[in-house]
Design an enzyme around this catalytic site. Sequence first.
Site, short mmCIF file in Angstrom:
data_model
loop_
_atom_site.label_atom_id
_atom_site.label_comp_id
_atom_site.label_asym_id
_atom_site.label_seq_id
_atom_site.Cartn_x
_atom_site.Cartn_y
_atom_site.Cartn_z
N GLU A 63 1.35 -0.26 -4.81
CA GLU A 63 0.46 0.64 -5.28
C GLU A 63 0.97 1.82 -5.81
O GLU A 63 1.65 2.51 -4.82
CB GLU A 63 -0.44 0.86 -4.08
N ASP A 99 0.84 -1.10 0.08
CA ASP A 99 0.20 0.11 0.06
C ASP A 99 0.82 1.01 0.09
O ASP A 99 1.93 1.26 0.42
CB ASP A 99 -1.03 -0.12 1.24
#
Length: 630
Positions: free
Chosen positions: A364, A335
């Site tokens: 990400e 993330d």
Amino acid sequence: MNSRFFGRAWRVLALSAALVASRAQAQQITRIDPTNWWAGMKMTDLQLVVYGPQIGSTTASLDNYPGVTLASVEKPSNGNYLLVNLTVTPAAQPGKLMLKFKGKKTVTYAYELKARRAANTAGQGVTSADVVYLIMPDRFANGDPKNDVVKGTQDIHINRDSLRTRHGGDLAGVRQHLDYLQELGITALWMCPVIENDQPKESYHGYAFTDHYRVDPRLGTNQEYTDLVQECHKRGLKVVHDVVLNHIGNRHYLFRDQPDKTWFHEWPEFTRTTYRDPVLTDPHAAEGDKKRMTDGWFDNHMPDLNQQNPSVAKYLIQNNIWWIETTGLDGYRLDTYAYSDLPFEKKWGEAIFAEYPKLGMFGETWVQGVVNQAYFAKNTLAAPPNGFKSNLPGVTDFQLQYAINEALTREPGWTEGVLRLYYTLQADFLYENPLDNCVFLDNHDISRFYSNVGGNTTKFKTALAWLLTTRGIPQIYYGTELGMKNSTRGDAKNRGDLQVREDFPGGWPGDAHNAFAPAARTSEEKDLFEYTKRMLAFRKAHPELQTGKLTQFVPQDGQYVYFRHDEKSNASVMVLLNGTSKDATVKLDRFAERLNGFTSGQDAVTGEKLAALETLAVPAWGVRVVGLGK
């Protein structure tokens, strides 16, 4: 009262209260992170974060244990911590280390070294041969209502009438519907973080950790998570674990009672990141802009970790090794990759791959521009900006997600519409291996694709066909295969992330509609599910769609043609995407270099056999996927 002042004041009061309470208690150990370790790790230096009232005032020692020595002890400024550094050599065997902490009294702690997993049972990787299914556990299925409310947690409410609150989905619900994923043709499961998020509100999404070593009890237990991974493996499914390195939740014990002031990026007042990642590569960027981008908080309840602190870096690295070895998971999705300290992330990757060289991994990178995106992956840049050279195999390919949206919502221009697909893929020379990128139509943060195309079934099927035939690791967001759209609830207005987090229909007992049951699906759901299923089966039957080379032709008249082919087997698939609002019949002679040797084909969707490869009709905004034959 100013909310920023209140938030800071609350943290000061909480810390003061913790310190006062600790002085009044006898020296003791509340916890040690990691909770255990393993003999036989390539990483020989082990950092134990020892936490408990006034434990920092003790003297730590280790009873004789063959292969393990006490290297050093660090005492953070907060007397409730000790950092005990051990050296665990290859000679160490599984067993229990006896740690002693001598102060007013001696506290003894038995720390376990376990035997490692059998070879090839952890970190086996996620590749372009897989298809990943993304689930937000709280919104997928409630398999165990008994864990809906857990006493002692900050948020004990379940309210499915609001998209801001917990709904009760859990690991049991996911496990109970693995048959559904297999029927569809999925090979890998990615869940939004399952780690404890004991926050007072909006804790359902999982991205504000409050205990790195515990599954959120409202989702299940550590054992249930391990069991789920093992059940997936028995079924031939892989598991991707969602990792957050950049920040934690402000209810985490490490923040509420900080080891010292260097563990987090603190500002005079709350300072949010700018979300402007280009400053990391901009040769003209102001230093203040770069600092705020990397050191600013992602949100007001998400403290930003200072990964330049070696102890913080070690804590995160060990934790992510721990989850792989504990559960046997196959890959990591990282993330907010662009927001962490980049040298740390490189060090993190080196440590993880040293233990698990096959581990699948993609980060990400919700950024703008292919160059910016490629910068965060293994790339071909000889002199990357700021000297940072990423070791991350792949990224979440937002640039292609932008491109497929434009291709099916805008008429073609010189670079617009379907041409954007071509230009985005043209830049693949920037990646060491673009097959490692994760491609998708939508996810838990962005508008559902079916809504983007206004519920146009033809456009939607075209996008699904593209997703499953282009290069990379395809990812399907839960419900996409059924045509789920953005929520129209009142509390979802002006919150794009809330709009895309509706419950999977049928995941809760008593749901009026159950899309898990084939007979209960609407005609539209049946159509889209069966279409997705057929395309996934076609992809599985054609390895060239998984690992083959991509050859694309410059679009003409809005017609985009590309081939996926394998040079060894000479297998090939042709895809024709009509990026216009008019039906078209395309002459195929322009593609002779790829059609050479092939005399026939078969449509992937209809099964229609094509006796000649001279022209191909394709409807407006439609697609033809043809397996070629001789």
